[in-house]
Design a protein around this motif. Structure first.
Motif, PDB file in Angstrom:
ATOM      1  N   TYR A  21      13.046  -2.717   1.943  1.00  0.00           N
ATOM      2  CA  TYR A  21      12.525  -2.153   0.486  1.00  0.00           C
ATOM      3  C   TYR A  21      13.299  -0.908   0.315  1.00  0.00           C
ATOM      4  CZ  TYR A  21       8.913  -5.752   1.866  1.00  0.00           C
ATOM      5  OH  TYR A  21       8.152  -6.711   2.079  1.00  0.00           O
ATOM      6  N   LEU A  22      13.130  -0.858  -1.225  1.00  0.00           N
ATOM      7  CA  LEU A  22      13.824   0.333  -1.887  1.00  0.00           C
ATOM      8  C   LEU A  22      12.675   1.219  -2.587  1.00  0.00           C
ATOM      9  CD1 LEU A  22      16.456   2.053  -2.608  1.00  0.00           C
ATOM     10  CD2 LEU A  22      16.384   0.474  -4.620  1.00  0.00           C
ATOM     11  N   ARG A  23      12.809   2.579  -2.008  1.00  0.00           N
ATOM     12  CA  ARG A  23      12.005   3.450  -2.874  1.00  0.00           C
ATOM     13  C   ARG A  23      12.760   4.481  -3.222  1.00  0.00           C
ATOM     14  NH1 ARG A  23       6.932   4.889  -3.510  1.00  0.00           N
ATOM     15  NH2 ARG A  23       6.446   7.285  -2.925  1.00  0.00           N
ATOM     16  N   TYR A  24      12.349   5.405  -4.413  1.00  0.00           N
ATOM     17  CA  TYR A  24      12.744   6.477  -4.963  1.00  0.00           C
ATOM     18  C   TYR A  24      11.397   7.706  -4.930  1.00  0.00           C
ATOM     19  CZ  TYR A  24      16.905   4.575  -7.097  1.00  0.00           C
ATOM     20  OH  TYR A  24      17.968   4.027  -7.321  1.00  0.00           O
ATOM     21  N   SER A  25      11.952   8.676  -3.952  1.00  0.00           N
ATOM     22  CA  SER A  25      10.719   9.750  -3.616  1.00  0.00           C
ATOM     23  C   SER A  25      11.509  10.700  -3.093  1.00  0.00           C
ATOM     24  CB  SER A  25       9.592   9.047  -2.908  1.00  0.00           C
ATOM     25  OG  SER A  25      10.244   8.949  -1.394  1.00  0.00           O
ATOM     26  N   PRO A  26      10.942  11.791  -2.718  1.00  0.00           N
ATOM     27  CA  PRO A  26      11.464  12.859  -1.878  1.00  0.00           C
ATOM     28  C   PRO A  26      11.858  12.659  -0.570  1.00  0.00           C
ATOM     29  CG  PRO A  26       9.455  13.695  -3.396  1.00  0.00           C
ATOM     30  CD  PRO A  26       9.375  12.181  -3.405  1.00  0.00           C
ATOM     31  N   GLY A  27      11.168  11.409  -0.101  1.00  0.00           N
ATOM     32  CA  GLY A  27      11.435  10.825   1.216  1.00  0.00           C
ATOM     33  C   GLY A  27      10.645  10.704   2.177  1.00  0.00           C
ATOM     34  N   PRO A  28      10.766   9.941   3.353  1.00  0.00           N
ATOM     35  CA  PRO A  28       9.507   9.213   4.143  1.00  0.00           C
ATOM     36  C   PRO A  28       8.732  10.585   4.495  1.00  0.00           C
ATOM     37  CG  PRO A  28      11.792   9.041   4.963  1.00  0.00           C
ATOM     38  CD  PRO A  28      11.963   9.709   3.804  1.00  0.00           C
TER      39      PRO A  28
END
Length: 134
Positions: A21-28
């Motif tokens: 999956y792909l996510r755009y965020s500051p990170g995990p």
């Protein structure tokens, strides 16, 4: 986490193992501290929202086109400081836009800005309003 530089690297990774999956965020790390929220209602969601990278069975064009399209879907998020990253997890529900909500997150890779540019170029030239050159 890996750092993927080319679209080809991302495609190979997506087609060689479990659903990614792909996510755009500051990170995990930041996501672990701040659960996904439905922006319209303010409700907390039961998992992290992400977009599947594996092309669906009806997709008969090259996987590269699907994956480039998915990468480009939320490119605008980078203007607000979000970074694109690939993850694996278990789907527990779906969000308001029918996006999978994941738990048991395993971070896999960051997407380099060169990969973003390559994906944008491919999407722009091959996928404009159903005018694929396949």
């Amino acid at each position: 986490m890996l750092n993927l530089v080319t679209l080809g690297e991302l495609v190979e990774l997506c087609l060689s193992g479990p659903e990614l999956y792909l996510r755009y965020s500051p990170g995990p790390e930041a996501d672990a501290l701040h659960p996904s929220t439905d922006h319209e209602s303010g409700l907390l969601m039961p998992g992290v929202s992400a977009n599947p990278l594996t092309p669906p069975p009806w997709w008969t064009l090259p996987a590269d086109d699907w994956i480039a399209r998915r990468v480009c879907q939320y490119l605008r998020e980078t203007e607000e400081g979000a970074r694109p990253w690939v993850l694996h997890g278990r789907v527990v529900d779906h969000g308001p836009d029918n996006e999978p909500l994941l738990v048991d997150i395993i971070p896999v890779a960051w997407l380099d800005r060169r990969l973003l540019a390559e994906s944008h170029d491919r999407y722009r030239t091959r996928m404009r309003a159903g005018k694929s050159t396949h």
